[in-house]
Design an enzyme around this catalytic site. Sequence first.
Site, short mmCIF file in Angstrom:
data_model
loop_
_atom_site.label_atom_id
_atom_site.label_comp_id
_atom_site.label_asym_id
_atom_site.label_seq_id
_atom_site.Cartn_x
_atom_site.Cartn_y
_atom_site.Cartn_z
N ASP A 176 -48.23 66.96 -1.74
CA ASP A 176 -48.55 66.74 -3.15
C ASP A 176 -50.07 66.61 -3.33
OD1 ASP A 176 -45.84 66.58 -3.61
OD2 ASP A 176 -45.78 64.39 -3.52
N ASP A 201 -18.56 40.90 3.03
CA ASP A 201 -19.38 39.89 2.35
C ASP A 201 -20.88 40.08 2.62
OD1 ASP A 201 -16.97 38.99 1.56
OD2 ASP A 201 -17.07 37.05 2.56
N ASP A 244 -51.96 73.25 -4.42
CA ASP A 244 -51.14 72.03 -4.41
C ASP A 244 -52.01 70.83 -4.03
OD1 ASP A 244 -48.85 73.47 -4.88
OD2 ASP A 244 -48.36 73.68 -2.76
N HIS A 275 -24.52 38.08 2.63
CA HIS A 275 -25.22 36.79 2.64
C HIS A 275 -26.71 37.02 2.52
CE1 HIS A 275 -21.65 34.90 5.10
NE2 HIS A 275 -21.35 35.16 3.84
N GLN A 316 -50.35 63.20 -7.23
CA GLN A 316 -50.46 64.66 -7.28
C GLN A 316 -51.85 65.18 -6.92
OE1 GLN A 316 -48.08 66.78 -7.43
NE2 GLN A 316 -46.50 65.24 -7.75
N ASP A 347 -30.52 35.21 2.45
CA ASP A 347 -31.22 33.99 2.88
C ASP A 347 -31.89 33.34 1.66
OD1 ASP A 347 -32.77 32.00 3.95
OD2 ASP A 347 -33.68 33.25 5.51
N HIS A 391 -23.82 48.15 4.44
CA HIS A 391 -23.04 47.58 5.55
C HIS A 391 -21.64 47.19 5.07
CE1 HIS A 391 -26.44 47.56 8.17
NE2 HIS A 391 -27.12 46.64 7.51
N HIS A 404 -27.11 50.79 10.72
CA HIS A 404 -28.53 51.06 10.45
C HIS A 404 -28.88 52.51 10.77
CE1 HIS A 404 -29.73 46.58 10.56
NE2 HIS A 404 -29.63 47.03 9.32
N ASP A 429 -33.06 32.16 9.33
CA ASP A 429 -34.20 31.62 10.07
C ASP A 429 -35.33 31.13 9.18
OD1 ASP A 429 -34.84 34.04 9.05
OD2 ASP A 429 -35.50 34.96 10.92
N ASP A 435 -21.21 31.15 9.88
CA ASP A 435 -20.67 32.46 10.22
C ASP A 435 -21.24 32.94 11.55
OD1 ASP A 435 -23.25 33.15 9.64
OD2 ASP A 435 -22.75 34.70 8.19
N HIS A 476 -29.14 47.64 0.32
CA HIS A 476 -29.05 47.87 1.77
C HIS A 476 -27.81 47.16 2.33
CE1 HIS A 476 -30.63 48.07 6.00
NE2 HIS A 476 -29.90 46.97 6.09
N GLU A 477 -27.64 45.91 1.99
CA GLU A 477 -26.53 45.13 2.56
C GLU A 477 -25.18 45.70 2.13
OE1 GLU A 477 -27.05 43.19 4.90
OE2 GLU A 477 -29.22 43.03 4.64
#
Lengths: 367, 84
Positions: free
Chosen positions: A186, A93, A328, A95, A230, A97, A121, A127, A74, A69, A117-118
């Site tokens: 926190d 699609d 806090d 892909h 906390q 690794d 896209h 990004h 790598d 593709d 994450h992919e």
Amino acid sequence: FTTGNPKWKKNNLTYRIVNYTRKMRQTDVDAAIQKALNVWSSVTPLTFQKTKDKIADIMISFEYRDHKDNSPFDGPDGQLAHAFQPGEGLGGDVHLDDEEAWTKDGRGYNLFIVVAHELGHSLGLSHSNDPGALMYPNYAYTDPKEFRLPQDDIDGIQAIYGQSNDAVQPTGPTTPQACDPNLTFDAITTLRGEMMFFKGRYMLRKHPERSETELNFISLFWPNLPSGIQAAYENIERDEILLFKGNEDKYWVVRGYDIAYGYPKPIYRLGFPKTVKRVNAAYSDETTGKTYFFVADRYWRYDENKKSMDHGYPRKIIQDFGKIGRVDAVFQKDGYVYFFHGTTQFQFDPRAKRIVNQMKSISWFNC
Amino acid sequence: FPVDPEKEDEGKNIDLVETYLQNFYNLEKDHRPHLRKGGKNHLAEKLKEMQEFFGLQVTGKPDHDTLEMMNKPRCGVPDVEQYV
């Protein structure tokens, strides 16, 4: 957004898992991918249906090096995966690794996080430069059990596909920014001369000699404690910090980057009654060897030498710490104690037993 | 003669920077600019783009923070330009 604003013209998409990695059980791969799809379907009107043999909109496969593709992988580390923007053929699609150490937990690379994450896209997102966003290009581990899609990603995907069909719209965490005047904390502790400010799954790290503040995921340092610290304090004498997580009534002892053996332990071991479920804030006075624990509007005092709570506690915070009612976060530095409540910070002089200064909570960040 | 380790590291860093910018910032492969070369430096411009995206100090030079960022595992989709 991806250049040209590509998007799917339909809301009911199909996906297919073309092959499997040998690094994980197939059922775990299926579960990770299903969970990753849910991340996006729960905040948009999109649905995903699995197909077994047909060509699907989103074809998910594990690939090795040059996989025809024009974007060869790598080997281990470096590039973990890539995905194509919505469209025909390769479009959509994903892909992965196949030489990466894919896992279902915090070791190696968590498949769920990478696939989620992919898929961003695959749906048309590019990004993000928000370091807390799922669409940030670099890998960052989050415990899948605690994962919540950040608001930056929700805003992005909803701008393409619209809001979820649910009556209650989902919201997500935002990335803390050191100079945000509304930022609250926190927990705060010193650690070998630095200051660590905990917020959600992040830690703002400030070194007194450096002007900038570093933002890190808690998981970068302690993968087992990815969020929700906390209370925290440093015991300088023993070179360790103690961390308390909300609602878990447990505490961890951390030495350097390592969690000490045998932890977490229940906070009752420190002498708290069973009615106490969480500690809001804590600091340790290195000169007296006393540690102060703040819980709601009261505080306990612990003797680090005797390893027991002092008698006569809890006491009302307001009785002994000026006008401070609830806390806090707190830490001690250069003889003063700094109490944080919301966006306000009080500098308390323990010798004079009075508040000597009131500042914004973010005063430490050179804003 | 043995290779000077510092020189070896420097060479590796230049390779890393070039590969990273080729992969993610559309640095042309046949451009082959060198970091120490004067004049118009395409690589430095791409480096600045990368530094700006990641909120690093924008120097156009492969400093420690930039190299650290480039060494992190990441998604293979480029940050700029269309992927296909």
